[in-house]
Design an enzyme around this catalytic site. Structure first.
Site, PDB file in Angstrom:
ATOM      1  CE  LYS A 245     -15.452  -8.149 -12.477  1.00 56.70           C
ATOM      2  NZ  LYS A 245     -16.298  -7.331 -11.728  1.00 56.70           N
TER       3      LYS A 245
ATOM      4  CD1 TRP B  75     -31.931 -16.436  -2.760  1.00 50.91           C
ATOM      5  CD2 TRP B  75     -29.945 -17.030  -1.919  1.00 50.91           C
ATOM      6  NE1 TRP B  75     -31.067 -15.389  -2.945  1.00 50.91           N
ATOM      7  CE2 TRP B  75     -29.856 -15.716  -2.442  1.00 50.91           C
ATOM      8  CE3 TRP B  75     -28.820 -17.605  -1.344  1.00 50.91           C
ATOM      9  CZ2 TRP B  75     -28.665 -14.985  -2.421  1.00 50.91           C
ATOM     10  CZ3 TRP B  75     -27.648 -16.864  -1.318  1.00 50.91           C
ATOM     11  CH2 TRP B  75     -27.567 -15.580  -1.846  1.00 50.91           C
TER      12      TRP B  75
ATOM     13  CD  GLU C 173     -12.396  -7.969  -9.906  1.00 56.55           C
ATOM     14  OE1 GLU C 173     -12.247  -7.865  -8.685  1.00 56.55           O
ATOM     15  OE2 GLU C 173     -13.503  -7.825 -10.461  1.00 56.55           O
TER      16      GLU C 173
ATOM     17  CG  ASN D  56     -35.800 -24.372  -6.625  1.00 57.76           C
ATOM     18  OD1 ASN D  56     -36.085 -24.446  -5.444  1.00 57.76           O
ATOM     19  ND2 ASN D  56     -34.845 -25.082  -7.196  1.00 57.76           N
ATOM     20  N   GLY D  57     -38.053 -20.595  -7.731  1.00 58.92           N
ATOM     21  CA  GLY D  57     -38.568 -19.620  -8.690  1.00 58.92           C
ATOM     22  C   GLY D  57     -39.496 -18.638  -7.999  1.00 58.92           C
TER      23      GLY D  57
ATOM     24  CB  CYS E  36     -34.469 -22.686  -3.842  1.00 59.65           C
ATOM     25  SG  CYS E  36     -35.154 -21.097  -3.420  1.00 59.65           S
TER      26      CYS E  36
ATOM     27  CD  GLU F  53     -17.681  -4.081 -12.850  1.00 63.28           C
ATOM     28  OE1 GLU F  53     -17.199  -3.279 -12.044  1.00 63.28           O
ATOM     29  OE2 GLU F  53     -17.774  -5.309 -12.614  1.00 63.28           O
TER      30      GLU F  53
ATOM     31  NE  ARG G  14     -29.584 -24.747  -6.740  1.00 57.03           N
ATOM     32  CZ  ARG G  14     -29.895 -24.624  -8.033  1.00 57.03           C
ATOM     33  NH1 ARG G  14     -29.071 -25.084  -8.938  1.00 57.03           N
ATOM     34  NH2 ARG G  14     -31.006 -24.052  -8.418  1.00 57.03           N
TER      35      ARG G  14
ATOM     36  CG  HIS H 107      -7.312  16.801 -20.877  1.00 56.49           C
ATOM     37  ND1 HIS H 107      -6.953  18.030 -21.384  1.00 56.49           N
ATOM     38  CD2 HIS H 107      -8.607  16.628 -21.240  1.00 56.49           C
ATOM     39  CE1 HIS H 107      -7.982  18.584 -21.994  1.00 56.49           C
ATOM     40  NE2 HIS H 107      -9.006  17.739 -21.922  1.00 56.49           N
TER      41      HIS H 107
ATOM     42  CE  LYS I 227     -18.854 -12.869  -4.768  1.00 54.52           C
ATOM     43  NZ  LYS I 227     -18.724 -12.205  -6.073  1.00 54.52           N
TER      44      LYS I 227
HETATM   45  C1  G6P Z   1     -14.785  -7.165  -2.793  1.00 52.49           C
HETATM   46  C2  G6P Z   1     -15.133  -8.054  -3.975  1.00 52.49           C
HETATM   47  C3  G6P Z   1     -15.781  -7.259  -5.092  1.00 52.49           C
HETATM   48  C4  G6P Z   1     -16.992  -6.498  -4.561  1.00 52.49           C
HETATM   49  C5  G6P Z   1     -16.617  -5.632  -3.357  1.00 52.49           C
HETATM   50  C6  G6P Z   1     -17.853  -5.074  -2.691  1.00 52.49           C
HETATM   51  O1  G6P Z   1     -13.761  -6.298  -3.148  1.00 52.49           O
HETATM   52  O2  G6P Z   1     -13.967  -8.681  -4.454  1.00 52.49           O
HETATM   53  O3  G6P Z   1     -16.194  -8.113  -6.141  1.00 52.49           O
HETATM   54  O4  G6P Z   1     -17.509  -5.689  -5.581  1.00 52.49           O
HETATM   55  O5  G6P Z   1     -15.936  -6.418  -2.375  1.00 52.49           O
HETATM   56  O6  G6P Z   1     -18.588  -6.144  -2.162  1.00 52.49           O
HETATM   57  P1  G6P Z   1     -20.114  -6.075  -1.835  1.00 52.49           P
HETATM   58  O7  G6P Z   1     -20.442  -7.425  -1.292  1.00 52.49           O
HETATM   59  O8  G6P Z   1     -20.304  -4.985  -0.837  1.00 52.49           O
HETATM   60  O9  G6P Z   1     -20.839  -5.775  -3.113  1.00 52.49           O
END
Ligand code: G6P
Length: 609
Positions: free
Chosen positions: A486, A74, A489, A100-101, A2, A482, A27, A505, A604
């Site tokens: 990261k 939000w 990408e 907010n909060g 928010c 993960e 935000r 293996h 995204k």
């Molecule tokens: C895209 C984004 C990733 C995300 C994936 C799933 O590939 O670049 O960062 O993890 O989508 O998105 P979601 O909104 O379903 O978590």
């Protein structure tokens, strides 16, 4: 999350309130509202949707006044709707509040106030604040706010005003940001600097526990009833830098926000020393859970890796088989599931087309669907039978960070909730984990405080290579997945994650010439095996970067570089181990000059299959 804006001064309040809110749009929000005081009355206007819709709804109306507050919401408690939007007023409409909060004890306070005859018109936690202030009000708004504040538990940045004590705005802060701006023609409140740019030349960041009394002439800050000298800073940032909170990239800002995001995710759901997890009114009750004999977790990208954590911990906690599925594969595989299967879909955006289609397929087969998502009323939230919101706040960088850790945290909370329903863990065990979950946000902060230089130095070495391997066992392996995603990408370094025992293996053939092998080593019972795998890689000239708990002498004796993390329960390690991996990716990307926040070819939210 928010946004708050407030003004008191010589000019009309409305133009700043609208502009201030627009500067806070980044935000994320789903509704907006304003309250303006004029000639003994507070006028309130609220509207779901964009600020432009609020503007349209008040176009042609005269809303005069030189004192006002405004908010972008939000949603966390209660769906996005006009009546849940802020500002909220007390029952008589004399006191207006933006907040907010999360007020953790709002149900208890609401019950108490209802017994005294106060009425509530929204589902929010916020509405207790104006009513509580009204209940304490005896002619002096400051005294009433201080008395009410003492009853609030949780996080808040809130600004209020009263038509019965006009001429001042009062702001309070606990764990959510609130900033005071000093202008030539009046004074300002905002939840973030961007709203103040162009209006003020100096500002003060309100500290936890402080109360600010703002008039058009000046601002006085109180701590425990005594006035204190504010720390005033010059405002020199431009808009772009201000939106990033002064950080160079949104990704770094979002990484650093994780202690806050984790606290928000936990807020009101657990209590220190108690064994109960409160996830709201889930349809997944004891009777339903009794029948569940399989859990399927479905997602894409980073959310898929969060599911992997779920698999390992749910099988340990619940002794129920768990399958983890990539959403785009799941739906075409004619998966075997029925009403005895619990399907958990995880999605930051709640809009990923593959995940949505997988959800539809599981629903069609009669499975109970529980969604874990960051976005209120997203398509996935709407389609699921049950929803747990992660409360990470808006995530802008394409590479997901705070969304991942809050997804993992929500997965833990759900695991504890299901364990209690199924009677699979004794209450003492649940309580021990809850107590440790409570400490996790501070432990994440400690990594930033103590290890940033070490991590940066590691990243700079890794950035010189074109390949990197991530290894780990058990919960360390799922975080390695993960970490590799990261790094690839955002730095474009080819990165792969392997279960450490699998290295020999095949992949060991690629470990040559000081290639980085990032080894996550926190699972105590597997430490000896991990050390053997590290040795295998080191003997082939791999360069070992280890992530381990502090006070682990064995790792420091074998690894070339070590990042030490505060000790936690082995089961909860993923929330800490992923932090250095996010930062390694970030600093490697910066060193290689890549576009950190918008990596090539990636989006995204992917709403096509
Ligand atoms: C895209 C984004 C990733 C995300 C994936 C799933 O590939 O670049 O960062 O993890 O989508 O998105 P979601 O909104 O379903 O978590």
């Amino acid at each position: 999350m928010c946004g708050i804006a407030g003004y008191i001064g010589e000019k009309q309040a409305l133009p700043f309130l609208i502009n201030g809110l627009k500067k806070l749009e980044y935000r994320g929000y789903d509704s907006a509202g304003i309250a303006i005081y004029h000639e003994g009355r507070i006028e309130v206007r609220r509207q779901t949707g964009k600020i432009a819709e609020l503007e349209r709804s008040i176009a042609g109306q005269t809303i005069e006044g030189t004192q006002g507050i405004a908010h972008t919401r939000w949603a966390t408690h209660g769906v996005p709707s006009n009546r849940n939007s802020h500002p909220h007023r007390d029952t008589d409409g004399h006191i207006a509040v933006v907040h907010n909060g999360i007020i953790e004890n709002y149900l208890e306070l609401r019950g108490e106030l209802e017994d005294k005859g106060y009425t509530f018109t929204s589902e929010t936690d916020t509405e207790v604040i104006p009513n509580l202030i009204a209940d304490c009000f005896k002619g002096d708004l400051l005294a009433a706010v201080e008395e009410a504040k003492a009853r609030l538990r949780g996080s808040y940045a809130a600004v209020c005003m009263s038509q019965d004590d006009p001429g001042r705005l009062i702001g309070i802060r606990q764990d959510s940001p609130l900033i005071i701006g000093y202008g030539d023609d009046g004074n300002y409140f905002a939840s973030d600097i961007p709203a103040l740019i162009g209006y003020v030349k100096s500002y003060t960041v309100l500290k936890n526990g402080e109360t600010a009394v703002m008039t058009k002439e000046g601002v006085t800050i109180y701590v425990d009833g005594s006035a204190v000298e504010p720390e005033v800073e010059a405002l020199t940032m431009d808009l772009d830098a201000a939106e990033k909170g002064g950080y160079e990239h949104f990704m770094l800002k979002e990484i650093i926000e994780q202690p806050r995001a984790l606290k928000d995710c936990l807020s009101g759901r657990i209590s220190y020393g108690k064994h109960v997890v409160d996830l709201g009114e889930l349809k997944l009750n004891a009777a339903k859970m009794e029948k569940i004999n399989k859990i399927v977790m479905v997602a894409c990208g980073t959310a898929y890796h969060a599911c992997y954590v779920g698999r390992y911990i749910y099988e340990k906690m619940l002794r129920i088989p768990v399958e983890v599925e990539i959403a785009s594969e799941f739906r075409y595989r004619d998966p075997i599931l029925d009403e005895k299967t619990l399907t958990i879909v995880v999605s930051q955006s709640g809009e990923t087309a593959d995940t949505l289609a997988a959800l539809a397929e599981a629903k069609r087969k009669g499975s109970h669907i529980l969604a874990i998502t960051n976005v209120w009323e997203s398509s996935i939230a709407r389609e699921a039978h049950d929803v747990i919101y992660t409360r990470a706040g808006l995530e802008i960088a394409v590479a997901s960070t705070k969304a991942y850790t809050t997804q993992v945290l929500a997965i833990y909370l759900l695991g504890l909730y299901m364990a209690e329903l199924k009677g699979k863990m004794i209450r003492r065990e649940i309580q021990t984990i809850i107590n440790e979950l409570y400490r996790l946000p501070d432990k994440v902060q400690k990594i930033f405080d103590d290890q940033l230089d070490t991590i940066k130095a590691m990243a700079e070495k890794i950035a010189d290579h074109e390949d990197a391997f991530f290894i780990g066992r058990d919960l360390d392996y799922v975080v390695a997945l993960e970490g590799a995603l990261k790094l690839k990408e955002i730095s474009y370094i080819h990165a792969e994650a392997y279960a450490a025992g699998e290295l020999k293996h095949g992949t060991l053939a690629l470990i040559v010439d000081q290639v980085p092998v990032i080894s996550v080593c926190t699972q105590k019972i597997l430490e000896e095996k991990m050390i053997s795998n590290i040795k295998e890689a080191q003997t082939r000239d791999g360069q070992i970067f280890a992530i381990a708990f502090e006070g682990d002498p064995v790792i420091s004796s074998v690894a070339d570089h070590v990042c030490y993390l505060p000790k936690t329960n082995d089961l909860l390690a993923p929330i800490l181990t992923v932090i250095p991996l996010q930062l390694i990716a970030y600093y490697a990307s910066v060193k290689r000059g890549a576009d950190v926040d918008k990596p090539r070819n990636l989006a995204k939210s992917v709403t096509v299959e």
